[in-house]
Design a protein around this motif. Structure first.
Motif, mmCIF file in Angstrom:
data_model
loop_
_atom_site.group_PDB
_atom_site.id
_atom_site.type_symbol
_atom_site.label_atom_id
_atom_site.label_comp_id
_atom_site.label_asym_id
_atom_site.label_seq_id
_atom_site.Cartn_x
_atom_site.Cartn_y
_atom_site.Cartn_z
ATOM 1 N N ALA A 96 0.830 -1.208 0.000
ATOM 2 C CA ALA A 96 0.000 0.000 0.000
ATOM 3 C C ALA A 96 0.867 1.261 0.000
ATOM 4 C CB ALA A 96 -0.927 -0.007 1.212
ATOM 5 N N ALA A 97 1.931 1.255 0.819
ATOM 6 C CA ALA A 97 2.839 2.404 0.866
ATOM 7 C C ALA A 97 3.561 2.581 -0.464
ATOM 8 C CB ALA A 97 3.851 2.223 1.998
ATOM 9 N N GLY A 98 3.893 1.451 -1.117
ATOM 10 C CA GLY A 98 4.549 1.522 -2.421
ATOM 11 C C GLY A 98 3.656 2.149 -3.475
ATOM 12 N N LEU A 99 2.373 1.830 -3.446
ATOM 13 C CA LEU A 99 1.429 2.439 -4.384
ATOM 14 C C LEU A 99 1.325 3.947 -4.153
ATOM 15 C CD1 LEU A 99 -1.460 -0.197 -4.388
ATOM 16 C CD2 LEU A 99 0.042 0.375 -6.308
ATOM 17 N N TRP A 100 1.271 4.340 -2.893
ATOM 18 C CA TRP A 100 1.183 5.769 -2.562
ATOM 19 C C TRP A 100 2.432 6.505 -3.038
ATOM 20 C CZ3 TRP A 100 3.902 9.145 0.663
ATOM 21 C CH2 TRP A 100 3.252 10.352 0.946
ATOM 22 N N ALA A 101 3.613 5.902 -2.786
ATOM 23 C CA ALA A 101 4.870 6.518 -3.225
ATOM 24 C C ALA A 101 4.945 6.579 -4.744
ATOM 25 C CB ALA A 101 6.057 5.734 -2.664
ATOM 26 N N CYS A 102 4.431 5.543 -5.421
ATOM 27 C CA CYS A 102 4.420 5.506 -6.888
ATOM 28 C C CYS A 102 3.538 6.626 -7.439
ATOM 29 C CB CYS A 102 3.925 4.140 -7.348
ATOM 30 S SG CYS A 102 4.133 3.819 -9.113
#
Length: 221
Positions: A96-102
């Motif tokens: 989830a954090a990776g999607l937000w950072a992306c």
């Protein structure tokens, strides 16, 4: 803002999103290659549209409005990757954090902040890909593991649980369901296990994976 600039930014969004998504795809995470690419493209397109609107209306619109909505709106997608097991253990936060950072990286690309997007992509990739090996080593030394297993029948599920307990492994959490699988003949088992120090983490998972009745196994970190 011209056609070449738009194509360049969207191409960068595909490449950078693909770099991050590829690492998650290899780990068989809920959000993989295509999801990260689409998030990156969507965020980039939102920022390009925002910049275009500012120029069309001579600055009468807020240039950060759509970007702010992307950052807050990406939460619904990230929430879909998070699961909570029986003992309220949360899984999927890294995805989830990776999607937000992306999405944030896509906004930087859309705004033409190329240096920030490139550096951001390198840092995000380092965390999600390079540090994944360190994370695996830590998990391999852990005595508490969580497995999601698909078996081909209820009889196989019962036999598998008995076999696991015979290996000096304690079952701390268990959830059995066939609601989340494509075939009603398959049984999904979410297991929280505590293994003794005499049991090798890798060998134990390998022995379960090689059983004929096991269709699929994934260790949830």
């Amino acid at each position: 803002m011209n056609l070449v600039s738009i194509i360049l930014r969207l191409t960068m969004a595909v490449i950078f999103g693909g770099i991050i998504g590829y690492g998650r795809e290899r780990e068989r995470r809920p959000a993989g290659l295509r999801t990260h690419i689409l998030v990156s493209i969507g965020a980039t397109l939102a920022m390009i549209t925002n910049i275009y609107m500012c120029k069309i209306y001579n600055g009468y619109t807020d240039p950060t409005r759509l970007g702010a909505q992307v950052i807050s709106g990406i939460g619904f997608l990230g929430a879909g990757t998070i699961i909570v097991t029986g003992k309220n253990k949360v899984r999927g936060l890294t995805t989830a954090a990776g999607l937000w950072a992306c999405a944030c990286m896509g906004l930087a690309i859309g705004a033409g902040f190329y240096s920030g997007a490139i550096i951001g992509c390198l840092f995000i990739s380092a965390v999600t890909v390079a540090l994944a090996n360190i994370d695996k080593k830590i998990n391999r030394n852990s005595r508490n593991i969580t497995l999601y297993i698909l078996v081909n029948s209820t009889t196989a599920a019962s036999r598998l649980l008995q076999d696991i307990q015979s290996k000096n492994v304690k079952i701390s959490d268990i959830e059995i369901s066939n609601n989340n699988v494509s075939s009603n003949d398959l049984i999904g088992i979410l297991l929280g296990l505590k293994i003794s120090r005499e049991v090798c983490h890798y060998d134990f998972i390998e022995s379960i994976t090689n059983k004929n009745e096991v269709i699929f196994l994934q260790e949830i970190n």
